[in-house]
Write an enzyme that holds these catalytic residues in place. Structure first.
Site, PDB file in Angstrom:
ATOM      1  N   ASP A 108       0.848  -1.191   0.000  1.00 36.93           N
ATOM      2  CA  ASP A 108       0.000   0.000   0.000  1.00 36.93           C
ATOM      3  C   ASP A 108       0.883   1.240   0.000  1.00 36.93           C
ATOM      4  OD1 ASP A 108      -2.958   1.042   0.712  1.00 36.93           O
ATOM      5  OD2 ASP A 108      -1.476   2.256   1.777  1.00 36.93           O
ATOM      6  N   LYS A 166      -2.590   5.918  -4.535  1.00 40.02           N
ATOM      7  CA  LYS A 166      -3.696   6.840  -4.229  1.00 40.02           C
ATOM      8  C   LYS A 166      -3.531   8.170  -4.938  1.00 40.02           C
ATOM      9  CE  LYS A 166      -3.576   4.763   0.384  1.00 40.02           C
ATOM     10  NZ  LYS A 166      -2.170   4.655   0.787  1.00 40.02           N
ATOM     11  N   TYR A 220       3.340   9.833  -0.759  1.00 39.68           N
ATOM     12  CA  TYR A 220       4.418   9.260   0.062  1.00 39.68           C
ATOM     13  C   TYR A 220       5.796   9.466  -0.597  1.00 39.68           C
ATOM     14  CZ  TYR A 220       0.558   6.633   2.330  1.00 39.68           C
ATOM     15  OH  TYR A 220      -0.609   6.261   2.961  1.00 39.68           O
ATOM     16  N   HIS A 244      -7.487   9.658  -2.097  1.00 33.51           N
ATOM     17  CA  HIS A 244      -6.808   9.610  -0.796  1.00 33.51           C
ATOM     18  C   HIS A 244      -7.632  10.254   0.327  1.00 33.51           C
ATOM     19  CE1 HIS A 244      -2.439   9.265   0.864  1.00 33.51           C
ATOM     20  NE2 HIS A 244      -3.301   9.115   1.845  1.00 33.51           N
TER      21      HIS A 244
HETATM   22  P1  NAD Z   1       0.751   1.676  11.985  1.00 38.07           P
HETATM   23  O1  NAD Z   1      -0.380   1.600  12.945  1.00 38.07           O
HETATM   24  O2  NAD Z   1       1.019   0.554  11.051  1.00 38.07           O
HETATM   25  O3  NAD Z   1       2.005   1.996  12.893  1.00 38.07           O
HETATM   26  C1  NAD Z   1       3.307   1.963  12.405  1.00 38.07           C
HETATM   27  C2  NAD Z   1       4.247   2.088  13.594  1.00 38.07           C
HETATM   28  O4  NAD Z   1       3.994   1.006  14.501  1.00 38.07           O
HETATM   29  C3  NAD Z   1       5.671   1.911  13.139  1.00 38.07           C
HETATM   30  O5  NAD Z   1       6.254   3.154  12.851  1.00 38.07           O
HETATM   31  C4  NAD Z   1       6.317   1.238  14.345  1.00 38.07           C
HETATM   32  O6  NAD Z   1       6.814   2.240  15.189  1.00 38.07           O
HETATM   33  C5  NAD Z   1       5.201   0.529  15.028  1.00 38.07           C
HETATM   34  N1  NAD Z   1       5.287  -0.933  14.826  1.00 38.07           N
HETATM   35  C6  NAD Z   1       5.117  -1.623  13.671  1.00 38.07           C
HETATM   36  N2  NAD Z   1       5.248  -2.944  13.878  1.00 38.07           N
HETATM   37  C7  NAD Z   1       5.518  -3.096  15.197  1.00 38.07           C
HETATM   38  C8  NAD Z   1       5.754  -4.221  16.016  1.00 38.07           C
HETATM   39  N3  NAD Z   1       5.723  -5.458  15.540  1.00 38.07           N
HETATM   40  N4  NAD Z   1       5.994  -4.014  17.346  1.00 38.07           N
HETATM   41  C9  NAD Z   1       6.004  -2.770  17.840  1.00 38.07           C
HETATM   42  N5  NAD Z   1       5.770  -1.660  17.119  1.00 38.07           N
HETATM   43  C10 NAD Z   1       5.539  -1.818  15.799  1.00 38.07           C
HETATM   44  O7  NAD Z   1       0.584   3.056  11.207  1.00 38.07           O
HETATM   45  P2  NAD Z   1       0.697   3.560   9.712  1.00 38.07           P
HETATM   46  O8  NAD Z   1       2.011   3.272   9.113  1.00 38.07           O
HETATM   47  O9  NAD Z   1       0.268   4.978   9.742  1.00 38.07           O
HETATM   48  O10 NAD Z   1      -0.433   2.725   8.949  1.00 38.07           O
HETATM   49  C11 NAD Z   1      -0.151   1.604   8.113  1.00 38.07           C
HETATM   50  C12 NAD Z   1      -0.315   1.955   6.662  1.00 38.07           C
HETATM   51  O11 NAD Z   1      -1.599   2.525   6.424  1.00 38.07           O
HETATM   52  C13 NAD Z   1       0.638   3.047   6.167  1.00 38.07           C
HETATM   53  O12 NAD Z   1       1.947   2.611   5.990  1.00 38.07           O
HETATM   54  C14 NAD Z   1      -0.060   3.445   4.885  1.00 38.07           C
HETATM   55  O13 NAD Z   1       0.158   2.486   3.873  1.00 38.07           O
HETATM   56  C15 NAD Z   1      -1.516   3.442   5.329  1.00 38.07           C
HETATM   57  N6  NAD Z   1      -1.988   4.778   5.759  1.00 38.07           N
HETATM   58  C16 NAD Z   1      -2.958   5.382   5.016  1.00 38.07           C
HETATM   59  C17 NAD Z   1      -3.441   6.636   5.366  1.00 38.07           C
HETATM   60  C18 NAD Z   1      -4.524   7.264   4.545  1.00 38.07           C
HETATM   61  O14 NAD Z   1      -4.847   8.445   4.747  1.00 38.07           O
HETATM   62  N7  NAD Z   1      -5.121   6.544   3.622  1.00 38.07           N
HETATM   63  C19 NAD Z   1      -2.919   7.303   6.486  1.00 38.07           C
HETATM   64  C20 NAD Z   1      -1.936   6.673   7.226  1.00 38.07           C
HETATM   65  C21 NAD Z   1      -1.479   5.412   6.874  1.00 38.07           C
END
Ligand code: NAD
Length: 279
Positions: free
Chosen positions: A49, A79, A54, A112
């Site tokens: 994704d 997106k 990004y 998005h």
């Molecule tokens: P997430 O909830 O996946 O959190 C990521 C954070 O969690 C990492 O930086 C890390 O610090 C921690 N983490 C990950 N794996 C871990 C583990 N096993 N143990 C402990 N900590 C851990 O948040 P995200 O990255 O914002 O969301 C995931 C994906 O969603 C993004 O990469 C993106 O592709 C998508 N996204 C979309 C939007 C949108 O507006 N459509 C916004 C934000 C994110």
């Protein structure tokens, strides 16, 4: 290469299938993206994704090319960014994304944010319908849409979005919009599935006790909760160890009581932007 043939898939309203677990690359440094996505593909992820905003589609594309994985085994989402809402700009934006990704088509193209102050999301949606008809994306969907925005695109077009990608984690479950999605055949993609690390989710008793009971990590328990309630999820991490940990969630199952205890953590705990405020 380790691959996991057991990744569950869900069927989108377009008829195509989507791996329920993927890898997200929000805030993955463009310079590091190729290495990190290559790690994810080696671990076994087949669903990535990304988004134009990004700034890392080229790195995703390089990792895909280097992997040698047949295109039909991958599921790639990108997106349409807010500045490119509109008919011609949406066509141009997807062409640019495809060029950066080195692909002929994406599997899923999303608006998005609704950006209601621009008031161009219905026009953009009609453009996405054209892009799907042209074969440049297999399925189309939206992100950060509220019920009012979903209703408008459903009433104003002939395609129901395949997914709505929204902030969703135990403290913030968005029941109104997910309920609307269920009624209309729109699957929920949960972004920020781990709460983006912005609140002590892993220390909650419901999470920690399930982790101890199953011999898994709290992150694995939260990912498992998403999968069992039907969400599509793509947690992000830069560390290969955690990328592998987040994928290793198919050898245990939470009980109904464990799922219910995590579901009870809802407290309207949004950690990121509200869709009406992003324009
Ligand atoms: P997430 O909830 O996946 O959190 C990521 C954070 O969690 C990492 O930086 C890390 O610090 C921690 N983490 C990950 N794996 C871990 C583990 N096993 N143990 C402990 N900590 C851990 O948040 P995200 O990255 O914002 O969301 C995931 C994906 O969603 C993004 O990469 C993106 O592709 C998508 N996204 C979309 C939007 C949108 O507006 N459509 C916004 C934000 C994110």
């Amino acid at each position: 290469m380790t691959t996991n043939p057991a990744i569950p898939t869900l069927t989108l309203n377009s008829g195509f299938t989507i791996p329920q677990l993927g890898f997200g690359v929000f805030k993955v440094d463009p310079e590091e993206t190729e290495r990190i996505v290559s790690d994810a593909l080696e671990v076994g992820y087949r669903h990535i994704d990304t988004a134009a905003i990004y700034g890392n589609e080229e790195g995703v594309g390089r990792a895909i090319a280097a992997s040698g994985i047949p295109r039909e085994q991958l599921f790639i989402t990108t997106k349409l960014w807010n500045d490119n809402q509109g008919t011609e700009s949406a066509h141009r934006a997807l062409d640019e994304s495809l060029g950066k990704l080195g692909l002929d088509y994406v599997d899923l193209y999303l608006i998005h944010w609704p950006t209601p102050a621009r008031d161009r999301y219905l026009e953009s949606w009609l453009a996405l319908e054209q892009l799907a008809a042209a074969g440049k994306t297999r399925s189309i969907g939206v992100s950060n849409f509220l019920v009012e925005h979903l209703t408008r695109v459903i009433e104003g077009s002939s395609t129901v979005p395949a997914v709505n990608q929204i902030e969703l984690h135990p403290a913030y479950q968005q029941r109104e919009v997910t309920g609307f999605g269920r009624e209309h055949g729109i699957l929920t993609e949960a972004w920020g599935p781990l709460g983006q690390g912005k609140y002590p989710l892993f220390e909650e008793d419901a999470v920690a006790s399930a982790a101890a009971a199953h011999g898994k990590s709290p992150a694995q328990v939260v990912i498992r909760w998403h999968l069992q309630i039907g969400n599509i999820v793509f947690p992000k991490s830069n560390s290969r160890e955690r990328i592998a940990e987040n994928f290793d969630v198919f050898d245990f199952e939470l009980s109904d009581a464990e799922v219910a205890a995590i579901t009870a953590l809802e407290r309207d705990g949004r950690v990121s932007a509200h869709p009406l405020e992003v324009n």
